[in-house]
Each structure stands twice: as C-alpha cells, then as structure tokens.
Design a protein around this motif. Structure first.
Motif, PDB file in Angstrom:
ATOM      1  N   THR A  30      13.194 -43.723   2.101  1.00 26.26           N
ATOM      2  CA  THR A  30      12.576 -43.937   0.796  1.00 26.26           C
ATOM      3  C   THR A  30      11.552 -45.050   0.932  1.00 26.26           C
ATOM      4  O   THR A  30      11.547 -45.793   1.907  1.00 26.26           O
ATOM      5  CB  THR A  30      13.627 -44.403  -0.229  1.00 26.26           C
ATOM      6  N   TRP A  31      10.695 -45.131  -0.041  1.00 26.97           N
ATOM      7  CA  TRP A  31       9.787 -46.272  -0.117  1.00 26.97           C
ATOM      8  C   TRP A  31       9.888 -46.876  -1.498  1.00 26.97           C
ATOM      9  O   TRP A  31       9.719 -46.144  -2.466  1.00 26.97           O
ATOM     10  CB  TRP A  31       8.335 -45.858   0.155  1.00 26.97           C
ATOM     11  N   ALA A  66       2.600 -38.801   4.093  1.00 23.74           N
ATOM     12  CA  ALA A  66       2.862 -39.240   2.714  1.00 23.74           C
ATOM     13  C   ALA A  66       3.292 -40.707   2.692  1.00 23.74           C
ATOM     14  O   ALA A  66       2.846 -41.497   1.848  1.00 23.74           O
ATOM     15  CB  ALA A  66       3.941 -38.354   2.084  1.00 23.74           C
ATOM     16  N   ARG A  67       4.128 -41.074   3.642  1.00 23.65           N
ATOM     17  CA  ARG A  67       4.610 -42.456   3.706  1.00 23.65           C
ATOM     18  C   ARG A  67       3.469 -43.419   4.032  1.00 23.65           C
ATOM     19  O   ARG A  67       3.356 -44.500   3.458  1.00 23.65           O
ATOM     20  CB  ARG A  67       5.741 -42.549   4.748  1.00 23.65           C
ATOM     21  N   ARG A  69       0.407 -43.126   3.266  1.00 23.16           N
ATOM     22  CA  ARG A  69      -0.389 -43.323   2.046  1.00 23.16           C
ATOM     23  C   ARG A  69       0.305 -44.313   1.101  1.00 23.16           C
ATOM     24  O   ARG A  69      -0.350 -45.163   0.497  1.00 23.16           O
ATOM     25  CB  ARG A  69      -0.633 -41.979   1.356  1.00 23.16           C
ATOM     26  N   GLU A  70       1.623 -44.214   1.019  1.00 23.91           N
ATOM     27  CA  GLU A  70       2.367 -45.165   0.189  1.00 23.91           C
ATOM     28  C   GLU A  70       2.253 -46.582   0.740  1.00 23.91           C
ATOM     29  O   GLU A  70       2.038 -47.549   0.008  1.00 23.91           O
ATOM     30  CB  GLU A  70       3.857 -44.773   0.118  1.00 23.91           C
ATOM     31  N   VAL A  71       2.435 -46.693   2.051  1.00 19.54           N
ATOM     32  CA  VAL A  71       2.396 -48.014   2.690  1.00 19.54           C
ATOM     33  C   VAL A  71       1.002 -48.624   2.538  1.00 19.54           C
ATOM     34  O   VAL A  71       0.856 -49.817   2.228  1.00 19.54           O
ATOM     35  CB  VAL A  71       2.802 -47.905   4.183  1.00 19.54           C
ATOM     36  N   ALA A  73      -1.231 -47.918   0.170  1.00 22.97           N
ATOM     37  CA  ALA A  73      -1.449 -48.264  -1.238  1.00 22.97           C
ATOM     38  C   ALA A  73      -0.731 -49.576  -1.562  1.00 22.97           C
ATOM     39  O   ALA A  73      -1.271 -50.445  -2.266  1.00 22.97           O
ATOM     40  CB  ALA A  73      -0.945 -47.138  -2.142  1.00 22.97           C
ATOM     41  N   TYR A  74       0.460 -49.714  -1.014  1.00 23.14           N
ATOM     42  CA  TYR A  74       1.239 -50.942  -1.220  1.00 23.14           C
ATOM     43  C   TYR A  74       0.491 -52.153  -0.642  1.00 23.14           C
ATOM     44  O   TYR A  74       0.374 -53.203  -1.278  1.00 23.14           O
ATOM     45  CB  TYR A  74       2.615 -50.767  -0.567  1.00 23.14           C
ATOM     46  N   SER A  94      -6.498 -43.763  -0.600  1.00 27.27           N
ATOM     47  CA  SER A  94      -6.489 -42.388  -1.119  1.00 27.27           C
ATOM     48  C   SER A  94      -7.334 -41.447  -0.257  1.00 27.27           C
ATOM     49  O   SER A  94      -7.256 -40.229  -0.395  1.00 27.27           O
ATOM     50  CB  SER A  94      -7.018 -42.384  -2.557  1.00 27.27           C
ATOM     51  N   THR A 345       8.083 -54.230   4.149  1.00 30.53           N
ATOM     52  CA  THR A 345       7.403 -54.617   2.913  1.00 30.53           C
ATOM     53  C   THR A 345       6.857 -56.043   2.955  1.00 30.53           C
ATOM     54  O   THR A 345       5.930 -56.359   2.235  1.00 30.53           O
ATOM     55  CB  THR A 345       8.365 -54.509   1.703  1.00 30.53           C
TER      56      THR A 345
END
Lengths: 492, 492
Positions: A30-31, A66-67, A69-71, A73-74, A94, A345
C-alpha cells in the motif's frame, strides 16, 4: 510468545478470495506502506509474500508504475528538493505514463544529497516528513568529509524491518535461528537492517557488533556458547573471523553455522571468496545489499544458495542503466544500478545513481521468484575501477584470481605505480604453506591466471603470512602510487 | 505519526473511575506484564504513571508483596534453579506473608548464576521460559572468564523498554529530544536499555555507540550536526568527550545538550564529577542504573536534577541490606542492595546480591515520588574497597577529592603499595595550567583534603597532562601493587 502461524491462515484465505491478477491483491503493498506486524508465514513456506514474489513480472511492472507515480506525487508535494529538480527538468509526476517515461527523470547523485543536506540541515530538503517525525538517525560511515545523515520516520523504520524480514525469510532464515550481527552497530545501516529484520522475522538476535579491539576472539567464544546459526557481516570479516577462530584452536566449521549472509562489499557473489567462506564454515552463503541510502538495502538479495542477487522490484525499483545516459540497458548487459524506493516516506530516493557495477538478467519463473537477477551481484564501483595500460581493471576480479590460489595466505594488496610513463600493476600476496623453493613458480602461476582474467600483466610478489592487517569491516586493498595525494590521504 | 496524546485521555478517564487506593488501579501493572505500547503521557505531565509513582509507599509495599509471591510462585514452577535453592533452604513461596519474611529468602550470588549457566547452557536453569522464546541475547561485557549470557524473551524486552521510557520521562526527556547512545552497542545492556527506552518514549534516537578507534572526535561532529539534546554514556566518557571536543576547537557547552544521564559506574552522584560534567556541557546531569542482570537497570534512577537516585520499587524491589546477614538495614544506613525483578519472566532475579554499596533514605512525598531515595547513588562495590592501614577506602571518595582540585588535568591513578609491612597510598594526578613553581604546594593541598576525606594519608604525585589513557567506557584507576598477580593480570 510462539507467534508462528498466528494470523496467517485467515490472511491467506482472504487473499485467495481476491483476484490474483490485480495489483490490489499484492500482499500488504500500500501507499503509504502499512504492515501487519503480527504476520509471519508458516515455517515450511518458501515465500514470505508468495503472490508479490512470484507474480508475472509484467503485472508487477504495472503495479510498480502506479506506485512510482504515487511516490513521485508524494515527493513533489512534500520534498522541495525533488520539486526543484523536476521543475528544472520540466517533468511533472503526471507525465510518467510508462516505465520508459520514468527513464527521463533525472538521476540524483550522492554529491547532490550531501550538498542539499549542508544547505538544509540536518536532513536536507529531500526530507518529506515533518522533522519531528524523524525517530531514528543513521548515516554514512565514511571517516572523511561531511557525513550524510539518514533521518528515518518510525513508519520507514518498520517498513525496512518488514522488508528485511521478508528477504531473510527468502534466504531460509527462520524463527529457530540465532542471528549474529557482526558489523559495527553505529551509523552503518547494514547492521541495523540485519538487526531489525532478524527481530521482525522472529529469530533470536545477537547484536554483538564488530570493530572494537579484541572483539573478534570474543566473537568466536560467544558464537560457540550461544549456538549462533546465522552470521551477518562483511565477507572480509568472515574470512578474518575464520582465521582468528583457527588461531584460537577452533575449527570454524565446528561453530555450527547454517548460513552466512553478507553486504557492504563484493565477495559473496565472487566465486573464490564465496568458496573460501563456504569451505571454512561449512555453511551456505547469501549475498545481499545495495546502498544504505536506498534501504531496505536488502532489496538486492539472494534467495537461493548460489552467487547473485534478485532485484526485489516491489521494494526498490532497480534500473540497470548506461552510466552516461542513465537509460536502462537490455537484460544481459552491464551497467550501473539506479534505484527508486517504493516504500519510503521520510527520505524517498527517486532515481539515485549508484555508480556501482552489475549485469542483469531477465526475470524467469524458473528461479522461484519473478524478479530480474544479477548473477554476479554488485561487483564493483565505477570509482574503484582503475586503468592500467588502457585496460579497465576491477579489484574484485583480482581478488577472485588471487584468493583461488592454493597456498593463499589470507590477504593481499594491489599496488598501481607509474614507472616513467608506464603504469605497472603489482599484487603482493601472502602465502602460507608454500615451500620456499617453489615460491617463484607459485607466483608465476598466479601471474598467468591474472593475465588471462584481466587482459594485462601483473607482477605477483609473495609476502609472508600475516604481513597485512585484517579488517573487521570493509577491505581496502588498492594502493594507487600514481596519485601521491591519494596515497598520503589513505595513510598507506 | 505524531503519537503525542494518543490513547491518553480515555486511559486516564478509565483510571480515575477506579479506586485509587487498590493495587489493581496501578497503571499497567500486571503479572505477567502487559503494556499498552501506544500509551504516552501528555508532554506537560511530570509522571509517566502518576498513581504508580506517587501512591503511599505502604500501599505500594502491599502490592509489591503480592507481586513477589506471584513472581516466586512463577519461578518455583518454571525455573529449576530457584526451586532447588529454595527447597534446600526449606522455603516455599506461600510462606512469604510480609516483606520481612521475604528477607529470609537466600540471596543469589553472581557466581551461582555463572556456575548454573555453565552447567545448563546457554541460559542456565534460572531461565523460566522455553528457550525458543528467547529472542534477544545480551551478556556481561567482561573481557576475562566465562561471560554470563542474558536470554531475553520478547515480552521482557518490551517490559524493559516500557520501564526505561518511564524512568527517562521522569528525567524530563521528551519526544522532542534527540538521544545519543554513546556506550558500546554490543553485549552491554546499558546501551540497549537506553536505546529501547528512548525509542519507546518517542524521542529521536541516535545509537552512535563508542569504543572504536577515532570514534570520539566523530561523535563531537555528529552531535553538532544532529542537534543532539540528550547524552547517555558513562561519566568517564562524558569527561573524555568534553576534552576531545575542546581539542577539536569545540566548546562542549556549545553542543546544545539539555541533559546527560549516566550508568555503568559511580560519578553522576559524586559531587565533583557531576559538577565537572555540568560545567563542561552546561546541562543537567541524571544518575541511573544498578546491574544488567536486573534490567530494567534504570529502576535506580534520578527524577530530579540532583545527586542520588530513586529506587523504583514497583519495577525492581530493592532492599538495602547488611552485607553479612542480608537483612534490610534501617533507612539512613549504608548497605548493599539486593534486587528482585517484578516484571521479568525469562530470567527473573530474586534477591540477587549486588555487592555494591549505597545508603538509603525513607520515601518522602516531598520528593515528588514515594520511592526510597539513595542520595549518593551507588558509590562503590565492596570488591573495589581497599584497606590502607586499617581504614576502608573507596576509589570514588578519592575521585571526588582529586577531581575537585583547580588545575586537575583530567585523569589520575590510585596506586596502593606495600613498603616493608606498611601499606602506602599514592595518587598520581594530572595537572594542567599549574605553574611549575607552585606544583608542590598544589599537591600538598590535595593531600590535606584527601587526609580529611579518607582518614589516612595519601601521597599526591603531580604528572603531566595526558599522561594516562582516557576511557571510552568505564574507568579503571586503581593499581594495587600489593598483589603481584593482580597487577600482572590487569596489564598495569
């Protein structure tokens, strides 16, 4: 507390009810990361997270994209360092639509981290959490220059422990093992990673450390007394330990080790070093480790008793890249790893350039895990490579030849000099049990093998057993006489 | 994760609903121990567990008696060592009806533990859990003789962490602090106790360790860079660190420390040593610690910025006893502590004889905690005491006088010799900044003070600054020339 099996069956039942093909079904991925700290697989199960480790590589890559992109964006939102860097490069998270797009993200160099940290003390502007959330401090263990500090949140500390437990599980380490941590317990994340991983796995952990005067002989005594079954340290130190044990009248093979696992320097994937360790201790050898900056550093880790390491891509996404353009090289090719942490994180690393060297192979289900494979592990650093008469030479290639020689005494030094305009390479090799009258032939035989392995000639100088100091940490064997400053700086 | 305040208010509301006078209302005090790992008091609250720490001492004693009976029944059932010992003495746990009865339970000597462990490897027959439950190994850090191993269950490891967090909270250490652990991270439970306590308390923990070559200068650099606010180590090492900082051009007072807390040797309750540390760092000094065997060793710990320690009786029940008959001495008197762990399940210690020396005072609510108070802390060991011309002398008394001298250079040695039939005591004292012409008078002045403090004459010999090695751990200053074997054994 016998925690074996606890909470395992329900979790597995729940998992099998989900679609095995969706990224959501990846065990505890999970993120931001969230782990069930009570989870542990049944002892007989080979994989800690079977689905995550054996899913088709292409499916994992989709999840990784996908991860990423999350990382990103974070990091864009929380770490000014990355936002600045990417804005300069004209890249927004993005814009990453596939893993090829990701190769356009500029690499981060270690010098950048150091400079950023000096400008934004103490943890740099790549710290992506509030400083009050930093609960653990580690750092680079170099003895010169400004050290780099790792500021680690409790969440990241636990994620690393969970990841390491998982990789160590893959090595076959179990709750019934007693794990000796035989590297310095100070800044060095190597030791702490092995420690927290062993603890999380439920093994008995014995953090004895290394590096204080007289400690090695005491290590031998304690290993016997405590029934240590698993050793963690550097390959150099394991060899030193075997020598000290013999000096103390203890056959290292009688210490009862089942397994040794390593990080910190090449060796566990270098056939002769590996072979010497296996022979001395009568135990299995596992290689692991990339860089402390990208902890969980065991994300490169062996899961079979063989040279080489898997790249556990769902922990840290590893791209083996061309050292100049930083695009991935094809499987089968040599390059330098570029790392992206997928569960960190507090100080996320996004395309950190290692300057290490490796060769990678395509994922194959036959290996038991569908990760890319690095058959020789990390075998050197670009910085460590030196050029003698036009040939690139890696110290680990010399180690491999020299340590295979019958009568090798346990240490050697590589001396590079310049005589007038000609570079010369000499290797001073300790001998042991070689008759004085045959020493010359012994040295010539090693020279032949070196010439074949390196492509250049090297002069082999036999020296007495125990001429050189042994290390309790990482070996430093190269003396480059061409650079006087460097020679003075290293005290050689 | 900002965990401050979490789960606090509901827990406190529940508590205040209970009768404050019953033993059941003691915060998180159960057998076997169970702690809420998410609990943390509000930062402004002085006590971690207000009721447990401030309840009338007699009420606590009632609860302790009940707990002692539980602990003894548990040891009787699970630890053959204790059952054997008590059967021989004709004592059954059910016979303990008051704390005076408990004084009849025979003391355990450290030699007994060592012998039992040799006969029942590796953890002794005083291990009261299945060996598979032992998840952490520590041990005595002595360099000679058979070491004693501590086999610690996960439950005990967590109980110790919780207890240490609580005592450190009493010292005023908070989540916002950065705690440097500056003792070796190896066998020594001191370092691990400070580490797990700081972690549990939610502080930022920086386990840099000590003892490897060149580490002290790097400690200074890292303290500055990381903004360390709390130091843990030995008093000797803190003084050494101050000296090294000054050599590096850093005023120790500029390092930004708020507090230092200590264990491992007397000093933090010895006025002059304490004063030197306070002056050097411009920070508060807290004493703590008993023995690793009875961890949580911080059960003796200061909670105010003053010399002396509380005996946190609900963690470890401490009886200050007559060294011969092992019955408690009256408050106000000197004796040797005898310890009984009240929360340990893996290797419970029940009436362990310390052979240390202290003086205790009756609990007084005025001190903020209703525990007995040891105003000079642990000031020596019976073994360390030596006799010169009929007078008992403790090295810490000499340290106290010598280190108070203006011009004291940072180290000294205590040399006991025999000339014909007469014992002589000499103290070699480093001087710094004392004019050559006044050295003689300087030495005579220290001699006068020593004679008044010790009751016997001592010869003071001034020696140059940095004549003696500094220690990174515990000081060893006594050289007893009367015993040739001992002199050779210690390498002096």
């Amino acid at each position: 507390m016998n925690a074996m099996h606890r909470a395992t069956e329900p979790a597995q039942a729940a998992r099998s009810a989900q679609s095995a093909s969706s990224a959501q079904s990846m065990e505890q991925w999970t993120w931001p990361p969230r782990y069930d700290e009570t989870y542990r697989p049944p002892a007989g199960q080979a994989h800690w997270f079977p689905h995550r480790e054996t899913m088709p590589a292409e499916q994992r890559d989709e999840a990784i994209l996908a991860r990423i992109r999350e990382v990103m964006a974070y990091a864009w939102d929380h770490a000014p360092f990355y936002r600045r860097k990417w804005e300069e490069a004209g890249i927004h998270p993005s814009a990453i639509r596939d893993l090829a797009d990701f190769e356009k993200v500029p690499v981060v160099r270690k010098e950048e981290l150091r400079a950023d940290q000096a400008a934004h003390e103490p943890f740099g502007s790549y710290l992506a959490v509030d400083p009050s959330e930093v609960k653990h401090v580690n750092g680079t263990s170099g003895t010169t220059g400004r050290p780099t500090a790792f500021g680690i949140s409790e969440r990241d500390w636990r994620s690393v422990a969970n990841a390491h437990a998982r990789v160590m599980w893959g090595m076959g380490i179990r709750e019934t093992d007693t794990v000796l941590v035989a590297s310095p317990l100070s800044l060095y994340w190597g030791s702490w990673g092995a420690y927290t991983g062993a603890e999380r796995l439920g093994a008995r952990v014995f953090p004895f450390g290394a590096g204080t005067p007289g400690q090695t002989a005491r290590t031998v005594m304690w290993m016997k007394q405590m029934g240590v079954t698993v050793f963690y340290g550097t390959p150099s130190y394991a060899l030193h330990l075997a020598e000290v044990a013999a000096d103390e009248g203890v056959d290292p093979a009688d210490l009862g080790l089942r397994k040794l696992f390593f990080s910190g320097e090449p060796g566990a994937s270098v056939p002769t070093i590996r072979g010497r360790i296996e022979a001395a201790f009568g135990a299995e050898v596992y290689d692991s480790g990339s860089m402390a900056e990208v902890s969980p550093w065991m994300h490169l880790g062996a899961a079979n008793h063989e040279p080489g390491v898997f790249a556990w891509q769902d922990l840290v996404y590893t791209e083996v890249c061309d050292p100049v353009d930083h695009h991935r090289v094809d499987y089968g090719r040599e390059g330098t790893p570029v790392y992206t942490t997928l569960e960190r994180t507090s100080q996320p690393m996004i395309r950190l350039l290692s300057n290490d060297l490796t060769r990678w192979e395509a994922p194959s289900a036959d290996r038991g895990r569908t990760y890319p494979f690095l058959p020789q592990g990390i075998y050197g650093r670009i910085d460590d490579m030196f050029t003698v008469r036009g040939e690139n030479v890696y110290p680990s290639a010399i180690d491999d030849v020299v340590m295979a020689a019958e009568g090798y005494g346990g240490e050697h030094r590589i001396v590079i000099s310049r005589k007038s305009t000609m570079d010369t390479l000499a290797v001073q090799v300790e001998h042991r049990g070689v008759a004085e009258s045959t020493l010359d032939g012994w040295a010539r035989a090693i020279e032949d093998k070196l010439r074949r392995a390196l492509g250049v000639g090297a002069h082999v100088v036999p020296v007495e057993y125990k001429t050189f100091d042994r290390t309790e940490f990482k070996a430093r064997r190269v003396i480059d006489d061409r650079d006087l400053l460097r020679r003075l700086g290293s005290g050689s």
